[in-house]
Design an enzyme around this catalytic site. Sequence first.
Site: not given
Ligand code: NAD
Ligand code: GLY
Length: 374
Positions: A127, A149, A191, A233, A243, A247, A251, A254, A258, A271
Site C-alpha cells: 500500500r 505521476k 519538454e 514544474k 491535475e 497542472r 500537457n 501531449h 499521445h 515521447h
Molecule cells: P526512456 O526511459 O525509454 O529512456 C530513453 C532511452 O535512453 C532508453 O533506451 C534508456 O535505457 C536510455 N538511457 C537512459 N539514460 C541513459 C543514459 N544516461 N545514458 C545512456 N542511455 C540512457 O525514455 P524517457 O524519454 O526518459 O521517458 C519516456 C517515458 O516517460 C514515457 O513512458 C513517458 O510516458 C514518461 N513520462 C512520464 C511523465 C510523468 O510525469 N510521470 C512525464 C513525461 C514522460
Molecule cells: N508531464 C505532465 C505532468 O507531470 O503533469
Amino acid sequence: MGCPVSVIMHTVHVDLAERSYPVYIGRDLFSDPQLLRQHVRGREVAIVSNVTVAPLYVPRLRAALGDGGRVTEIILPDGEQHKTLASFEHILERLLADRHSRSTTLIAVGGGVVGDITGFAAACYQRGVEFIQVPTTLLAQVDSSVGGKTAVNHALGKNMIGAFHQPRAVFIDTNSLHTLPARELSAGLAEVIKYGLICDADFYAWLLEAMPRLLGRDDSALAEAIERSCALKAQVVAADEREGGVRAILNLGHTFGHAIETAQGYGSWLHGEAVAVGMLLALRLSVARGWIAEDEVSRLAALLREARLPLDIPAGMTPAMFIDLMGRDKKVVDGRMRLVLLREIGDACIVDDVTGEELEGLLGAAQARAASPC
Ligand code: NAD
Ligand code: GLY
C-alpha cells in the site's frame, strides 16, 4: 582513487506539505553516501534500472549505499514497450521474494520508463513505500521524475494504469547526460521548450539563444535549463498536485503526441518527438484562433528543427485516426476533449471547445505538409 566529490549546483523544492521533497541538480550526486543516506530511511533498498543504464550507473550507487543494509537489484529490459503490468509485477515479485518490508526504499535509476514503473510499484507495494528518483535522461530530469505521476501503459492507451505517488527526493546528475544518445537528448529538449511556451516567455527567449550550448552538452547550460524547468514544474505541481485544473497545462502538445505514439506503436517515436509535433500543432491552433502572431509558428519550428526534433506528423496518419485516438485520451472529460493552447508565448490556457471542424482543418493541413515536406 577516492570517490568523486559531489557538487550541488541547484536545489529546487517541491512544496507539497508533508509530501514535499528536494530536487538536487549537480554533478556526481548519487555517488555521495551522505546525500543518499539523508533520504534513505530504512536499511532496505531496491534499485530498479534497465539493462542499458544499470552497467553505467548502478555500481556507483551501490558503492555509495555501502554494505550496511540489504540491497536488491531489479534490472528490467529496455524500452517503452516494457512499460507494462508485466514489468510492474516483476518488481513486486522480487520485492516479495526478497522479503522487503514496508520500510524499504525503491530507487529508480534510468529514464522516464524506469521512473514511471518504479514509482507505480512503490505506490502499490504494501500500500505504498518510499522511492527516490535518479533520472538519467534529460526528459526524465525535467519532467517525469518530478511531480509524482507514475504509470504503466496498456495496449488500449498510454499511461492508463497508474497512481500519484511523490518521490522522497530527486537526484539529477548532469554527468549522466554525457552518455545519453543524441536523439534522446533532443527528445528531452522538447519538454524543456514546453516550459518556456506554457509559462515563461523569458525562459523561451533564453532557449532561443542557448540551444547550441545545450546541444553541445555544456554542463552549466544544461544545469540552468534543468533548474528552470524543474522550478516551473514544481510551481505548477504545488498549485495542483492531482491535475484538477492548472497542472493540465503541462500537457501542451501531449494529446496530439499521445495519439502519434499510440498509432505508431510504443517505442517507435520517442515521447519528446511526438510532443514536439504536438506543440507545433497546438501553436497553429492558437494562431488560427487569433491569439498568437503567425510568425511564432516559424520561430518555434526553427527552434525545434535546431533541437533536431521532427516537425511533421507521421506519414499515413489521417485526421480521422488522430481524432479517434485523441478522443480516448485521459484528458477527455465528460466526452469533451480538453486541449492546451497558448494565449501568448508563456501563457497557456485549457480549452474544451475545439470543434471537429477546427481539428479536421488543422490535421488535414498537417497531413498535406507531411506528404510534401519542404
Ligand atoms: P526512456 O526511459 O525509454 O529512456 C530513453 C532511452 O535512453 C532508453 O533506451 C534508456 O535505457 C536510455 N538511457 C537512459 N539514460 C541513459 C543514459 N544516461 N545514458 C545512456 N542511455 C540512457 O525514455 P524517457 O524519454 O526518459 O521517458 C519516456 C517515458 O516517460 C514515457 O513512458 C513517458 O510516458 C514518461 N513520462 C512520464 C511523465 C510523468 O510525469 N510521470 C512525464 C513525461 C514522460
Ligand atoms: N508531464 C505532465 C505532468 O507531470 O503533469
